[in-house]
Each structure stands twice: as C-alpha cells, then as structure tokens.
Write a protein that holds these residues in place. Structure first.
Motif, PDB file in Angstrom:
ATOM      1  N   GLY A  85      -1.683 -54.367 -36.582  1.00 11.96           N
ATOM      2  CA  GLY A  85      -1.569 -53.002 -36.099  1.00 11.96           C
ATOM      3  C   GLY A  85      -0.906 -52.981 -34.734  1.00 11.96           C
ATOM      4  N   ILE A  86      -0.735 -51.783 -34.206  1.00  7.81           N
ATOM      5  CA  ILE A  86      -0.172 -51.630 -32.869  1.00  7.81           C
ATOM      6  C   ILE A  86      -1.290 -51.808 -31.851  1.00  7.81           C
ATOM      7  CG2 ILE A  86       0.804 -49.940 -31.263  1.00  7.81           C
ATOM      8  CD1 ILE A  86       2.460 -48.888 -33.594  1.00  7.81           C
ATOM      9  N   GLY A  87      -1.039 -52.663 -30.878  1.00  3.33           N
ATOM     10  CA  GLY A  87      -2.049 -52.977 -29.877  1.00  3.33           C
ATOM     11  C   GLY A  87      -1.889 -52.171 -28.605  1.00  3.33           C
ATOM     12  N   GLU A  88      -2.450 -52.687 -27.534  1.00  4.02           N
ATOM     13  CA  GLU A  88      -2.416 -51.997 -26.252  1.00  4.02           C
ATOM     14  C   GLU A  88      -0.984 -51.897 -25.738  1.00  4.02           C
ATOM     15  OE1 GLU A  88      -4.370 -52.352 -21.752  1.00  4.02           O
ATOM     16  OE2 GLU A  88      -4.789 -53.871 -23.289  1.00  4.02           O
ATOM     17  N   VAL A  89      -0.684 -50.742 -25.151  1.00  2.05           N
ATOM     18  CA  VAL A  89       0.648 -50.511 -24.601  1.00  2.05           C
ATOM     19  C   VAL A  89       0.613 -50.761 -23.097  1.00  2.05           C
ATOM     20  CG1 VAL A  89       2.452 -48.810 -24.193  1.00  2.05           C
ATOM     21  CG2 VAL A  89       1.245 -48.840 -26.384  1.00  2.05           C
ATOM     22  N   HIS A  90       1.483 -51.649 -22.617  1.00  5.84           N
ATOM     23  CA  HIS A  90       1.562 -51.997 -21.202  1.00  5.84           C
ATOM     24  C   HIS A  90       2.843 -51.402 -20.616  1.00  5.84           C
ATOM     25  CE1 HIS A  90      -1.677 -55.035 -21.691  1.00  5.84           C
ATOM     26  NE2 HIS A  90      -1.122 -55.218 -22.886  1.00  5.84           N
ATOM     27  N   LEU A  91       2.718 -50.689 -19.507  1.00  4.48           N
ATOM     28  CA  LEU A  91       3.861 -50.060 -18.849  1.00  4.48           C
ATOM     29  C   LEU A  91       4.265 -50.842 -17.615  1.00  4.48           C
ATOM     30  CD1 LEU A  91       2.943 -46.257 -18.945  1.00  4.48           C
ATOM     31  CD2 LEU A  91       4.530 -47.464 -20.439  1.00  4.48           C
ATOM     32  N   SER A  92       5.569 -50.865 -17.352  1.00  4.53           N
ATOM     33  CA  SER A  92       6.086 -51.460 -16.119  1.00  4.53           C
ATOM     34  C   SER A  92       7.384 -50.756 -15.757  1.00  4.53           C
ATOM     35  CB  SER A  92       6.322 -52.966 -16.288  1.00  4.53           C
ATOM     36  OG  SER A  92       7.321 -53.222 -17.262  1.00  4.53           O
ATOM     37  N   GLY A  93       7.796 -50.920 -14.491  1.00  2.00           N
ATOM     38  CA  GLY A  93       9.026 -50.298 -14.015  1.00  2.00           C
ATOM     39  C   GLY A  93       8.814 -48.861 -13.601  1.00  2.00           C
ATOM     40  N   ALA A  94       9.880 -48.227 -13.128  1.00  2.00           N
ATOM     41  CA  ALA A  94       9.889 -46.814 -12.713  1.00  2.00           C
ATOM     42  C   ALA A  94       8.710 -46.476 -11.813  1.00  2.00           C
ATOM     43  CB  ALA A  94       9.912 -45.898 -13.923  1.00  2.00           C
ATOM     44  N   PRO A  95       8.596 -47.119 -10.638  1.00  2.00           N
ATOM     45  CA  PRO A  95       7.445 -46.854  -9.765  1.00  2.00           C
ATOM     46  C   PRO A  95       7.416 -45.433  -9.231  1.00  2.00           C
ATOM     47  CG  PRO A  95       9.093 -48.171  -8.622  1.00  2.00           C
ATOM     48  CD  PRO A  95       9.523 -48.109 -10.051  1.00  2.00           C
ATOM     49  N   GLY A  96       8.545 -44.731  -9.271  1.00  2.00           N
ATOM     50  CA  GLY A  96       8.581 -43.385  -8.728  1.00  2.00           C
ATOM     51  C   GLY A  96       8.113 -42.308  -9.686  1.00  2.00           C
ATOM     52  N   VAL A  97       7.751 -42.693 -10.931  1.00  4.66           N
ATOM     53  CA  VAL A  97       7.304 -41.717 -11.931  1.00  4.66           C
ATOM     54  C   VAL A  97       5.860 -42.033 -12.299  1.00  4.66           C
ATOM     55  CG1 VAL A  97       7.721 -40.723 -14.198  1.00  4.66           C
ATOM     56  CG2 VAL A  97       9.653 -41.505 -12.820  1.00  4.66           C
ATOM     57  N   ASP A  98       5.024 -41.019 -12.266  1.00  2.00           N
ATOM     58  CA  ASP A  98       3.605 -41.167 -12.583  1.00  2.00           C
ATOM     59  C   ASP A  98       3.452 -41.770 -13.982  1.00  2.00           C
ATOM     60  OD1 ASP A  98       0.912 -40.922 -13.116  1.00  2.00           O
ATOM     61  OD2 ASP A  98       0.764 -38.826 -12.507  1.00  2.00           O
ATOM     62  N   PRO A  99       2.766 -42.921 -14.119  1.00  2.00           N
ATOM     63  CA  PRO A  99       2.610 -43.533 -15.451  1.00  2.00           C
ATOM     64  C   PRO A  99       1.855 -42.662 -16.434  1.00  2.00           C
ATOM     65  CG  PRO A  99       1.271 -44.673 -13.799  1.00  2.00           C
ATOM     66  CD  PRO A  99       2.184 -43.755 -13.062  1.00  2.00           C
ATOM     67  N   ASP A 100       0.977 -41.777 -15.953  1.00  2.00           N
ATOM     68  CA  ASP A 100       0.269 -40.879 -16.867  1.00  2.00           C
ATOM     69  C   ASP A 100       1.242 -39.921 -17.553  1.00  2.00           C
ATOM     70  OD1 ASP A 100      -2.167 -42.012 -16.357  1.00  2.00           O
ATOM     71  OD2 ASP A 100      -2.749 -40.535 -14.831  1.00  2.00           O
ATOM     72  N   VAL A 101       2.308 -39.548 -16.847  1.00  2.00           N
ATOM     73  CA  VAL A 101       3.327 -38.698 -17.460  1.00  2.00           C
ATOM     74  C   VAL A 101       4.038 -39.464 -18.572  1.00  2.00           C
ATOM     75  CG1 VAL A 101       5.510 -37.498 -17.052  1.00  2.00           C
ATOM     76  CG2 VAL A 101       3.654 -37.317 -15.386  1.00  2.00           C
ATOM     77  N   ILE A 102       4.383 -40.714 -18.308  1.00  2.00           N
ATOM     78  CA  ILE A 102       5.059 -41.522 -19.324  1.00  2.00           C
ATOM     79  C   ILE A 102       4.155 -41.698 -20.538  1.00  2.00           C
ATOM     80  CG2 ILE A 102       6.108 -43.764 -19.813  1.00  2.00           C
ATOM     81  CD1 ILE A 102       6.850 -43.949 -16.861  1.00  2.00           C
ATOM     82  N   ARG A 103       2.875 -41.973 -20.303  1.00  2.00           N
ATOM     83  CA  ARG A 103       1.945 -42.197 -21.417  1.00  2.00           C
ATOM     84  C   ARG A 103       1.778 -40.939 -22.267  1.00  2.00           C
ATOM     85  NH1 ARG A 103      -0.666 -46.875 -21.688  1.00  2.00           N
ATOM     86  NH2 ARG A 103      -0.630 -48.249 -19.857  1.00  2.00           N
ATOM     87  N   SER A 104       1.953 -39.778 -21.676  1.00  2.00           N
ATOM     88  CA  SER A 104       1.788 -38.553 -22.464  1.00  2.00           C
ATOM     89  C   SER A 104       2.884 -38.404 -23.512  1.00  2.00           C
ATOM     90  CB  SER A 104       1.774 -37.333 -21.542  1.00  2.00           C
ATOM     91  OG  SER A 104       3.082 -36.947 -21.171  1.00  2.00           O
ATOM     92  N   PHE A 105       3.991 -39.137 -23.357  1.00  2.00           N
ATOM     93  CA  PHE A 105       5.077 -39.088 -24.329  1.00  2.00           C
ATOM     94  C   PHE A 105       5.000 -40.243 -25.329  1.00  2.00           C
ATOM     95  CE2 PHE A 105       6.570 -36.243 -21.117  1.00  2.00           C
ATOM     96  CZ  PHE A 105       7.404 -35.345 -21.769  1.00  2.00           C
ATOM     97  N   ILE A 106       3.915 -40.998 -25.286  1.00  2.00           N
ATOM     98  CA  ILE A 106       3.690 -42.086 -26.246  1.00  2.00           C
ATOM     99  C   ILE A 106       2.675 -41.593 -27.275  1.00  2.00           C
ATOM    100  CG2 ILE A 106       2.878 -44.451 -26.554  1.00  2.00           C
ATOM    101  CD1 ILE A 106       3.709 -44.997 -23.647  1.00  2.00           C
ATOM    102  N   TYR A 107       3.083 -41.505 -28.518  1.00  2.00           N
ATOM    103  CA  TYR A 107       2.236 -40.950 -29.571  1.00  2.00           C
ATOM    104  C   TYR A 107       1.662 -42.037 -30.479  1.00  2.00           C
ATOM    105  CZ  TYR A 107       4.528 -36.737 -27.937  1.00  2.00           C
ATOM    106  OH  TYR A 107       5.009 -35.721 -27.136  1.00  2.00           O
TER     107      TYR A 107
END
Length: 631
Positions: free
Chosen positions: A220-242
């Motif tokens: 299955g799909i496991g945990e999603v790890h984010l990196s890069g783009a320090p100037g953008v709130d990671p919670d915003v990026i995660r909201s576009f991950i379905y």
C-alpha cells in the motif's frame, strides 16, 4: 590530439562532417560499407568511437589504429542488439586490414602516417549484417516459484507475440518495462526483472528468451515525507495530497498527486520518489520534494480578430504573499470598441477614452484555510464593455469558499455583489445585484491548455435577491461540459467536443442587465460570427440578448508533426427569448479549420471560420489568433 573543425557561425550551418588534413595530426574519414538500412547505419555510427571522434584527429597513426581496433566489440554488440547475430565486421585503415586481436596494427599505423598533412586517411568498416533474427518465444517466470508467471497480473495483450518481431534488445527492454509498469499498477511497486536469458538459434535465425521477474510484496501507500520549498507552509502542500496511508499502491494516483501539488502557484517543481523498502505495515513510503517558483511575475499578451478587434492584456502576481501559498493577482485588459453595425472590425476607431473597453481585476486566493481542503477566494472587478447591441459599465465583487473533494472535483459557495449601468434597445438602466452563487467543477483532463484526454464540467446556479434599490431578482444557471478523446497512444489524433447551456428565470428580458443576458458568437463560442452577435431580437430586427443559451462545438485535433497541427471544426449556437432553450429560433452554424503551433507553454492558435447560414450583416470570414485551444 588535435581538433580540426570548420568554422560554424553560431551553429547555423550544422556540425562539419569531415576533419581537415593538418601536419600536427593524422586526420581521417570513416566509411561504412555493406549496409542499406539507414537506421542500422546510424546505430553503428552512434556505437563507433572512430565515427564519434572523427573531428578529433589522433596525434599519430598508431592512435588511429588502436581507435579502430577498439570499435570491433562496440560494432558487434550494436549489431547483436539490432537483431543481427550472424553479422561480420571487417575494418581497414588506409587500405591495411586490422583484426580484432590487433593484427596489422603496425602496418595500418604506418600507412595512415603517409596521409599526414596531405589527405584524409580512409577508415573503412565493411559490414555483413546477415539475416535479421526474429523473436520467436518469450516466456516470463515468477522468481518466487520458478514457474510461469500468472497472466492475470497483466493486460490481456501483454504477451501477444508477432512472429515477425525482430530480436532487438531495445524492443525486449521496452516490453520488460511494460510488464513492470503493469505490475506496479497492480500494487507491486518493488517488481523488477531479475534476468533475461536469450537462446540464439543461428540455423533458424530466431531467438527465444526466458525472462524472470521478482514481483516483490504487494504493498500500500505509506507515509508521505515532504522536503524542499521552505517558504511554503507544509500544511498547505499536504492539503493538496489526496492519498490515504494504506490504500493500494498506484502509479496513477502518484502521478495525480504530482499534478495536484503543482496547482499551488508558489511551487515550481514537484518530484515524487518511492522509498527503497516497505515499512513495518507493508506500505511503501513516498518522498515528495518541492521547489519554489519566483514569488513575483508579470506578463502581457495580445490578441486580434477581424471580428472582435484587438485586445491587450497584462497582469502582475504575487504567488506567496504570506508564506502559505496565497496568491494576489491584478489583471488589466483593454481593447477598442467598434461602434457601428459592421459585421467586421474593418478599421481602428479614433483612440479616445469613450472608445476604450476592458476591465481591471484583483483576485486573492488563500489555499488550505487552517490546513483544511477549503480555499478562500476573493475577486473584484471594474468592467466597461460595449458591443454593437449594448454598452455596460459595472463593478463586481465575489467572495467564496471552495472545498476540494479531490484533485478533480470541487464545489464552492459564496456571495456576489454587482452594480452598474447599461444602455440598450430598452433604454438606460441602473441596476444592482446581490446573489449567492453555488458552483461545482470536475476536471480529469491531462493538460490545462491542450487537453488530450478526460472531461471538464462546470455548473453554476446563482439566486439573486432584491436587496438594493434598482435591485434585480432572478435565478441564473450556467453549465458546460467538454470531453477529449485521443485516438492513438501518442495523442496525435484527438476528438474534442463541447456543450454549453444557460438559463435566467424571473424578470422580463428588459429588466435583466444586458451584460447578464445570453448571446452567442465569437472566438470561444460560435466562430465565424461576431462576438455576442447571435441573439433574439425585439421584433424589429434589433438583438436584445436572450434568457437562455445553447452552444455546441466539435473539433478534430490532428498533428502533422510534433510542432504543427490542423484542426477542422464545427460550431453551433443560439440564444433564446424563453428561459429554457426551445430551439424555435434559428440555430447558427459555422465551420472552419485551424492551424496549431505547439510550444512548451501551449499551442498557438490560428483559426479561420465561416458562417454556414449567415445573416446579411455577417462577415463571410473570421480569423482568430490566441494561445491555448478554443476549449
């Protein structure tokens, strides 16, 4: 080693094909004999160092001889990879034969030296490719059980074998890649080819292959790890991950995730990689790396139509206003109104304020409110427009909350306020609108400017209440559906269709603001007719606009080359005096053909259309220029 190159003015004339004799080096030319297949000859040239380095002459003849001898295994391997397993290769330098073992190298070096500074030493490769071998049998084994793999894991045609398929390594590798892709789609993300064992039958000129694949565990799909783009709130990026942790692994869903995240305008790049190992729950972690775009951008564009006249547009945007991917954008567009009743924009009117039309808009988007999948949208505009049939000046404000269900579907609701003035056949009117629009959107297409597959659907219902003086109460509805179907895998041949409908229920036509009434015609509607010129009339031949609308378009988007395409099309449309299309008035039809030049930012569009059932005032030819497809 000396480099001998002809002068090339900024690369305009291509690379030189031959070196030039020079006293400081042994220049040479390369000749391939015995090959009547241009593609095979190019393959051998790509494999040959003697050919690739022909403009970089060796300092001595012995260096040339060694270079040629080193090409024997390279050329033999290239011939085998192309399916020629009985091929022979012979090489000579300045008329002296050299063997793969190096025999004749000293004599060849001496013969090459005699050409120094005088002429090009000939290097000749004589190729006898022999018969092209066929790929007869391919058997795929499951490494876990050392038995033929379960065919149910693959598409029905995955193992279909054409007896005329050549035994080429590239073709076999492509099939192996297709099998691995099919297994990944079945949630085997770690599937890999363990071995490919060919058996060459020289007397029959065929090859059999046994391929062994290790499926690895289903995951299955496991945990999603984010990196890069320090100037953008990671919670915003995660909201576009379905993606949901534990759901079956799917390359398609991962590709959709990449596209979804890329909708955040503050981000410039999105890279998603699989983890190397499964986690303790049997899921495969994902690693998403993002990069930021430049925060500010400015742009401009121009468009001209002999029906609608010229239009200039410019914008300024801040893509990350407060660090949460907030977008603030200002747009300004303007054009020249043509005031008489001509069916075409024949000449430019006098350039003065009263002849200018256009709009000034400001929009603000706050994605992922409080880390949710809700977005705040605020828009304000001041508009001045003029057609042959009416003019209007008004201001508009929209505020809405949009909820994203997925990458493809969303719904939004909000409030709209508009007020202004319009003048038409019914006279001069001041008006005000207070509405509560609700809209939905679905978009499964693969490209915003040039879709090749998928569906786009939008629907909007807006009740307006009489809350102000000069207020208008009405129910406005609009909807549009477009679909795209590629007839081939590379999407060179695409069928596209669009249907749009609209309705206004409530007031009489005279009390509906002119800019809200339905008209058809123009570049995004029925090409061949002037912008917003298709309409019911007041009984005396003067168009009034309608209370309902129907439009339809069909296109065949056909590529001729990678960059050039032609698009025959047929458009139809009409506006009606009733609140529901009743098709009692004449439907207007137009046909034409377009030329497309495909660029990295989208196609440049040149359309020529003609009305099929024109009115006396209609032009017989309309030309439209723009960027992006018409729908």
């Amino acid at each position: 080693m000396s480099s001998a190159r002809a002068f090339d003015f900024f690369g305009l004339f291509g690379a030189p094909e031959k070196a030039e004799p020079t006293p400081g080096a042994v220049a040479y030319e390369v000749i391939f004999k015995g090959i009547d297949d241009d593609k095979l000859e190019q393959t051998l040239k790509d494999a040959s160092n003697s050919w690739r380095l022909r403009l970089e002459s060796p300092a001595a003849g012995v260096g040339l001889a060694r270079r040629v001898i080193a090409d024997y295994p390279r050329l033999t391997e290239a011939l085998w990879a192309s399916g020629y397993f009985n091929a022979t290769v012979r090489a000579s330098v300045a008329g002296v034969t050299v063997s793969p073992e190096g025999n004749g190298a000293d004599a060849a070096a001496a013969a090459a030296e005699r050409h120094r500074g005088a002429s090009l030493a000939p290097v000749v490769f004589e190729i006898d490719p022999g018969p092209l071998f066929k790929l007869r049998h391919v058997v795929v084994y499951d490494a876990r059980v050392n038995a033929p793999i379960d065919p149910a894991l693959f598409p029905r045609k995955a193992f279909d074998q054409d007896p005329d398929d050549p035994a080429r390594a590239a073709a076999l590798r492509a099939r192996e890649a297709e099998w691995i892709d099919a297994l990944r789609e079945k949630s085997y993300p770690l599937a890999k080819v363990v071995s490919a064992r060919p058996v060459i039958l020289h007397d029959l000129h065929v090859m059999d292959v046994a391929v062994t694949i290790d499926l690895g565990p289903k995951a299955g799909i496991g945990e999603v790890h984010l990196s890069g783009a320090p100037g953008v709130d990671p919670d915003v990026i995660r909201s576009f991950i379905y993606l949901e942790e534990g759901e079956p692994y799917s390359p398609r869903k991962i590709a959709d995730t990449r596209k979804s995240i890329a909708r955040i305008e503050a981000l410039g790049g999105v890279k998603i990689e699989d983890g190397a190992h499964l986690d303790k729950n049997g899921n495969l972690p994902l690693f998403i790396e993002t990069t930021e775009r430049k925060r500010h951008a400015i742009g401009a564009s121009a468009m001209f139509s002999n029906i609608n006249g010229p239009t200039l547009r410019t914008y300024w945007v801040d893509r990350n206003l407060f660090g949460g991917g907030e977008r603030l954008r200002f747009d300004l567009d303007g054009g020249l109104a043509y005031y008489n009743n001509s069916s075409a924009f024949l000449s430019f009117p006098e350039l003065k304020a009263s002849n200018l039309v256009g709009s000034a808009r400001a929009s603000f988007l706050k994605p992922a409110l409080f880390g949710s999948r809700n977005d705040l949208l605020l828009d304000a505009a001041a508009v001045r427009e003029r057609t042959v049939y009416y003019w209007a000046s008004y201001g508009n404000f929209n505020g809405a909350i949009r909820h994203r269900f997925s990458d493809t579907a969303s719904i939004q609701a909000g409030i709209e306020v508009e007020g202004g003035q319009f003048n038409d056949v019914f006279g001069l009117h001041n008006y005000a609108l207070l509405g509560f629009p609700v809209s939905g959107a679905y978009d499964s297409t693969d490209n915003a400017l040039a879709p090749t597959r998928g569906i786009r659907a939008t629907a909007r219902v807006a009740p307006y209440v009489k809350a102000f003086s000069n207020g208008v109460g009405m129910l406005e509805s609009k909807g549009q559906l477009s679909a795209y179907h590629a007839l081939d895998e590379d999407a060179w041949y695409i069928l596209a269709g669009r249907v749009a409908v609209g309705s206004i229920v409530g007031p009489s036509i005279a009390n509906v603001p002119a800019n809200r009434r339905f008209f058809a015609g123009g570049g995004g509607s029925v090409r061949g007719y002037r912008y917003r010129s298709i309409s019911p009339d007041n009984g005396f031949g003067f168009p009034t606009g309608g209370l309902s609308l129907f439009e339809a378009s069909a296109e065949a988007r056909l590529k001729v080359t990678q960059e050039i395409g032609i698009v025959p099309f047929l458009d139809a449309g009409a506006a009606y005096s009733s609140s529901v299309p009743n098709f009692s008035s004449t439907m207007r039809f137009a046909a034409g053909v377009g030329l497309r030049y495909y660029t990295g930012i989208g196609p440049i569009r040149f359309d020529v259309a003609t009305p099929l059932n024109p009115r006396p005032e209609d032009s017989r030819l309309a030309i439209f220029l723009g960027i992006g497809e018409s729908f």
